[in-house]
Design a protein around this motif. Structure first.
Motif, PDB file in Angstrom:
ATOM      1  N   PHE A 403     -15.044  12.949  51.176  1.00 22.77           N
ATOM      2  CA  PHE A 403     -14.434  13.200  52.476  1.00 22.77           C
ATOM      3  C   PHE A 403     -13.792  11.928  53.022  1.00 22.77           C
ATOM      4  CE2 PHE A 403     -14.652  13.078  57.091  1.00 22.77           C
ATOM      5  CZ  PHE A 403     -14.003  14.260  57.438  1.00 22.77           C
ATOM      6  N   CYS A 404     -14.514  10.824  52.966  1.00 20.48           N
ATOM      7  CA  CYS A 404     -13.974   9.559  53.476  1.00 20.48           C
ATOM      8  C   CYS A 404     -12.746   9.137  52.684  1.00 20.48           C
ATOM      9  CB  CYS A 404     -15.044   8.471  53.423  1.00 20.48           C
ATOM     10  SG  CYS A 404     -16.439   8.757  54.534  1.00 20.48           S
ATOM     11  N   ARG A 405     -12.790   9.324  51.374  1.00 26.21           N
ATOM     12  CA  ARG A 405     -11.649   8.945  50.541  1.00 26.21           C
ATOM     13  C   ARG A 405     -10.425   9.804  50.865  1.00 26.21           C
ATOM     14  NH1 ARG A 405      -8.799   5.083  48.559  1.00 26.21           N
ATOM     15  NH2 ARG A 405      -7.861   5.473  46.527  1.00 26.21           N
ATOM     16  N   ALA A 406     -10.615  11.100  51.049  1.00 27.40           N
ATOM     17  CA  ALA A 406      -9.499  11.979  51.392  1.00 27.40           C
ATOM     18  C   ALA A 406      -8.881  11.577  52.729  1.00 27.40           C
ATOM     19  CB  ALA A 406      -9.967  13.435  51.438  1.00 27.40           C
ATOM     20  N   ALA A 407      -9.731  11.247  53.710  1.00 28.75           N
ATOM     21  CA  ALA A 407      -9.217  10.819  55.011  1.00 28.75           C
ATOM     22  C   ALA A 407      -8.416   9.532  54.875  1.00 28.75           C
ATOM     23  CB  ALA A 407     -10.373  10.637  55.987  1.00 28.75           C
ATOM     24  N   GLU A 413      -3.835   5.375  52.610  1.00 27.82           N
ATOM     25  CA  GLU A 413      -4.392   4.830  51.373  1.00 27.82           C
ATOM     26  C   GLU A 413      -5.094   3.501  51.585  1.00 27.82           C
ATOM     27  OE1 GLU A 413      -4.505   5.139  46.988  1.00 27.82           O
ATOM     28  OE2 GLU A 413      -2.784   6.019  47.955  1.00 27.82           O
ATOM     29  N   THR A 414      -4.404   2.357  51.440  1.00 21.65           N
ATOM     30  CA  THR A 414      -5.085   1.071  51.428  1.00 21.65           C
ATOM     31  C   THR A 414      -5.206   0.424  52.801  1.00 21.65           C
ATOM     32  OG1 THR A 414      -3.009  -0.074  50.967  1.00 21.65           O
ATOM     33  CG2 THR A 414      -4.338   0.621  49.076  1.00 21.65           C
ATOM     34  N   ALA A 415      -4.598   0.979  53.821  1.00 22.29           N
ATOM     35  CA  ALA A 415      -4.594   0.327  55.123  1.00 22.29           C
ATOM     36  C   ALA A 415      -5.802   0.686  55.969  1.00 22.29           C
ATOM     37  CB  ALA A 415      -3.313   0.677  55.873  1.00 22.29           C
ATOM     38  N   PHE A 416      -6.593   1.653  55.558  1.00 24.37           N
ATOM     39  CA  PHE A 416      -7.694   2.122  56.389  1.00 24.37           C
ATOM     40  C   PHE A 416      -8.936   2.358  55.538  1.00 24.37           C
ATOM     41  CE2 PHE A 416      -3.813   3.429  58.519  1.00 24.37           C
ATOM     42  CZ  PHE A 416      -4.047   3.035  59.825  1.00 24.37           C
ATOM     43  N   THR A 417     -10.080   2.239  56.199  1.00 29.42           N
ATOM     44  CA  THR A 417     -11.351   2.621  55.591  1.00 29.42           C
ATOM     45  C   THR A 417     -12.075   3.517  56.580  1.00 29.42           C
ATOM     46  OG1 THR A 417     -11.509   0.538  54.383  1.00 29.42           O
ATOM     47  CG2 THR A 417     -13.519   1.835  54.607  1.00 29.42           C
ATOM     48  N   VAL A 418     -12.594   4.625  56.098  1.00 30.80           N
ATOM     49  CA  VAL A 418     -13.267   5.613  56.940  1.00 30.80           C
ATOM     50  C   VAL A 418     -14.746   5.643  56.580  1.00 30.80           C
ATOM     51  CG1 VAL A 418     -13.410   8.075  57.527  1.00 30.80           C
ATOM     52  CG2 VAL A 418     -11.179   6.999  57.180  1.00 30.80           C
ATOM     53  N   PRO A 540     -11.851   9.549  39.508  1.00 32.65           N
ATOM     54  CA  PRO A 540     -12.733   9.547  40.677  1.00 32.65           C
ATOM     55  C   PRO A 540     -12.339   8.455  41.649  1.00 32.65           C
ATOM     56  CG  PRO A 540     -13.832   8.542  38.813  1.00 32.65           C
ATOM     57  CD  PRO A 540     -12.552   9.117  38.297  1.00 32.65           C
ATOM     58  N   PRO A 541     -12.650   8.616  42.929  1.00 38.27           N
ATOM     59  CA  PRO A 541     -12.360   7.557  43.897  1.00 38.27           C
ATOM     60  C   PRO A 541     -13.242   6.349  43.646  1.00 38.27           C
ATOM     61  CG  PRO A 541     -13.694   9.272  44.903  1.00 38.27           C
ATOM     62  CD  PRO A 541     -13.308   9.758  43.543  1.00 38.27           C
ATOM     63  N   PRO A 542     -12.869   5.193  44.164  1.00 36.71           N
ATOM     64  CA  PRO A 542     -13.720   4.006  43.985  1.00 36.71           C
ATOM     65  C   PRO A 542     -15.121   4.247  44.527  1.00 36.71           C
ATOM     66  CG  PRO A 542     -11.583   3.415  44.917  1.00 36.71           C
ATOM     67  CD  PRO A 542     -11.664   4.899  44.923  1.00 36.71           C
ATOM     68  N   PRO A 543     -16.146   3.898  43.768  1.00 35.46           N
ATOM     69  CA  PRO A 543     -17.502   4.167  44.251  1.00 35.46           C
ATOM     70  C   PRO A 543     -17.871   3.244  45.405  1.00 35.46           C
ATOM     71  CG  PRO A 543     -17.561   2.904  42.227  1.00 35.46           C
ATOM     72  CD  PRO A 543     -16.127   3.264  42.445  1.00 35.46           C
TER      73      PRO A 543
END
Length: 625
Positions: A403-407, A413-418, A540-543
């Motif tokens: 979910f966090c990766r999709a958001a 993409e690289t400008a935000f972390t959720v 897969p998204p980054p763990p």
């Protein structure tokens, strides 16, 4: 008093003071009508309350919940004396006939106190009750203060606006509001779509409005609000529902041009009910069922389907937040279960702005997998994978990560972390920064495997990777910096043949101990191999490693025998090391990510929605440059 209880243990009437509530659902005494749990002489039983005597107790079922009292065989006997006075308004006379201080008087008062505590008693009828007996009974069954609610409804005046005043929704709404005892005016509004109606009510308070309509096969009723808010919510709901229906089946047969009569009556009745409750300041119908899926503080919309017949409420915030209650910002979730409730609301397949990560038909062994399909990214950003697939030590953790990766992909993409809360977001951002920096820096000599090879979680995932899945792989662990308690582990496929270059990366992790880093890297490698074997289309998204461990361990007791070999015990250990790891990574890699400024009141973007639901959005200045 005309009779004394005789069919019980003579000593048990004294034990009635110790009766216990073994069941209590629905309404509580927070807004009770009887004054802080102290029954008043003119109290009466709330209409519609059904009662079943038990051998040593009583079960009561009201409109907003149920209550079971157990612990004394005298309870059903005393109730037999109390029921008629409570239903007929003769409580004062009944209590006067009981000797003050007697066991029977004390037992009766104890029972009355429990009923008052759980909002099952209401005051005597007002001097001028509502002229419609059915409406008066509904008010008495619902309102904490029936006289105040009746007074508000007596001054209310309603309007029904519709494109066609003779349409089934419009005429059904007029009938429902009239049955509620409110005068109604039916007004044509050519600006409304044919299937939408707008109900408004004016009275002692501010004007309130509710919209109802249909988009495809799904009907809706908005949460009460101002007229402007109801119009905005209706337009947004119709757009969202139409898009969802098109995404599911673009070849579906066309819907009927007019709403069927029974379906129109359901929607109009639900809209009228919500509007009347708002006018009388009664609890909104969405809150009466205590649906655990609904988030307190977030407005709820009703969605209804004709085939099969079904209607339920869903937490939802529209893009235009005009009213003050639409500009809510929930506190961060207190634990993983609460975070997943919010993910389910944000990922509702018809209403949610984000995809819901679900296992679907993906294999769940040896590692649980989940997938989600984000919508198209915002203009100007790189193309994102059509489907995200990932895994984790548990399915709930995999769903949170996806979910966090999709958001993040939708935000840029690289400008935000959720993250679900500030600590979770910061842990994810710092790990990704550390992994990227360490991958580009010269490698320090790898640590002696003796320092990390005994970790029980590593043994499990490494055996799964190299034994059960038969993947030839190499694992190395490096210290992030001299004397730093931070380590990067990397798993690569073993080179095929002497002198060959190292194989492709299968998994990596950054953690506070070499064993934890090795375990998460092995887990990431198993996830990557299983995703490829399941023919999932994307990597897969980054763990995120242990960033979610504090959330997963919050409020979850760990048994004495749950050592790090158990997932729960491992998560508890990781949670205890998370703050120190974040401090170390922050010190090594400069300024950490900063929380984005609060979303403005009218922000309709995804970041604003995430903030409203209590999630944290971090902006990493280095990545945004």
């Amino acid at each position: 008093m005309t009779g004394e209880p005789t069919t019980h243990d003579p000593h048990d009437i004294e034990n009635i003071e110790n009766i216990e509530n073994t069941e209590n659902t629905g309404g509580s005494g927070a807004d009770r009508a009887s004054g802080g749990g102290r029954p008043q002489p003119d109290d009466r039983l709330r209409p519609g309350t059904a009662v079943t005597p038990l051998r040593a107790g009583l079960h009561l079922r009201g409109r907003r919940g149920s209550l079971t009292l157990e612990g004394s065989t005298a309870v059903p006997v005393v109730w037999g004396l109390l029921e008629e006075p409570l239903r007929t308004g003769g409580l004062a006379g009944f209590r006067e006939g009981l000797q003050p201080g007697s066991a029977v008087r004390t037992a009766a008062d104890t029972l009355l106190g429990r009923l008052a505590d759980h909002d099952l008693l209401i005051p005597a009828p007002p001097a001028v009750p509502h002229p419609d007996p059915a409406v008066a009974r509904w008010i008495d069954a619902t309102a904490a203060h029936p006289d105040a609610a009746a007074g508000l409804l007596a001054t209310a005046r309603a309007d029904v606006l519709a494109h066609d005043p003779n349409s089934p929704p419009a005429t059904a709404a007029v009938r429902a509001l009239t049955a509620g005892g409110v005068p109604v005016t039916l007004t044509p509004d050519p600006d409304l779509p044919p299937d939408r109606i707008l109900l408004t009510v004016r009275g002692a308070g501010p004007e309130r409005a509710v919209a109802a309509g249909r988009a495809g096969a799904t009907g809706y009723v908005t949460a009460p609000g101002s007229t402007a808010q109801a119009r905005a919510d209706a337009a947004a709901l119709e757009a969202r529902l139409t898009h969802a229906a098109d995404a599911v089946d673009s070849a579906a047969e066309p819907q009927p041009r007019r709403i069927p009569g029974t379906f129109a009556a359901l929607l109009a009745g639900a809209a009228a009910h919500r509007l009347l409750c708002a006018a009388a300041r009664l609890p909104d119908p969405a809150t009466e069922a205590d649906d655990p899926r609904l988030l307190p503080g977030i407005p709820a919309v009703l969605l209804a389907d004709a085939r099969p017949a079904r209607a339920d409420h869903h937490s939802w915030l529209g893009p235009e937040r005009i009213d003050a209650d639409r500009r809510v910002r929930l506190a961060p979730p207190a634990g993983l279960a609460e975070a997943l409730r919010r993910i389910a609301a944000l990922g509702e397949h018809r209403l949610g702005p984000l995809p819901a990560p679900l296992p679907g038909d993906l294999p769940q062994l040896p590692v649980p997998l989940a997938a989600c399909t984000p919508p198209a990214p915002a203009a100007g950003h790189a193309t994102t994978p059509r489907t995200l697939t990932g895994g984790g030590p548990r399915l709930d953790l995999a769903r949170l990560e996806l979910f966090c990766r999709a958001a993040e992909l939708l935000l840029g993409e690289t400008a935000f972390t959720v993250g679900a809360d500030p600590g979770h977001a910061r842990g994810r951002a710092l790990r990704h920064t550390a992994a990227r920096r360490l991958a580009a820096a010269p490698h320090s000599p790898p640590l002696d495997p003796a320092r990390w090879s005994g970790h029980p979680q590593l043994r499990h995932w490494w055996t799964t990777l190299t034994g059960r899945l038969a993947v030839p792989a190499r694992l190395e662990v490096h210290r992030a910096a001299p004397h730093a308690h931070a380590y990067r582990a990397v798993v690569r496929r073993s080179p095929q043949g002497p002198g060959r270059e190292p194989g492709p990366l299968l998994g990596e992790a950054v953690e506070a101990t070499p064993g934890d880093a090795a375990a998460f890297a092995a887990l990431a490698a198993v996830t990557a191999v299983r995703i490829a074997a399941a023919a999932a289309p994307d990597a897969p998204p980054p763990p995120s490693g242990g960033a979610a461990a504090p959330l997963a361990a919050a409020g979850v007791p760990t048994a004495a025998w749950e050592d790090p070999g158990w997932t729960g015990g491992w998560l508890a250990d990781l949670a205890g090391r998370e703050e120190a790891l974040q401090d170390t990574l922050h010190r090594l890699y400069g300024a950490g990510p900063a929380t984005t400024p609060p979303a403005p009141a009218g922000d309709s973007g995804l970041a604003g929605v995430l903030h409203s639901f209590g999630f944290t959005v971090l902006h990493t200045a280095e990545e945004a440059r």
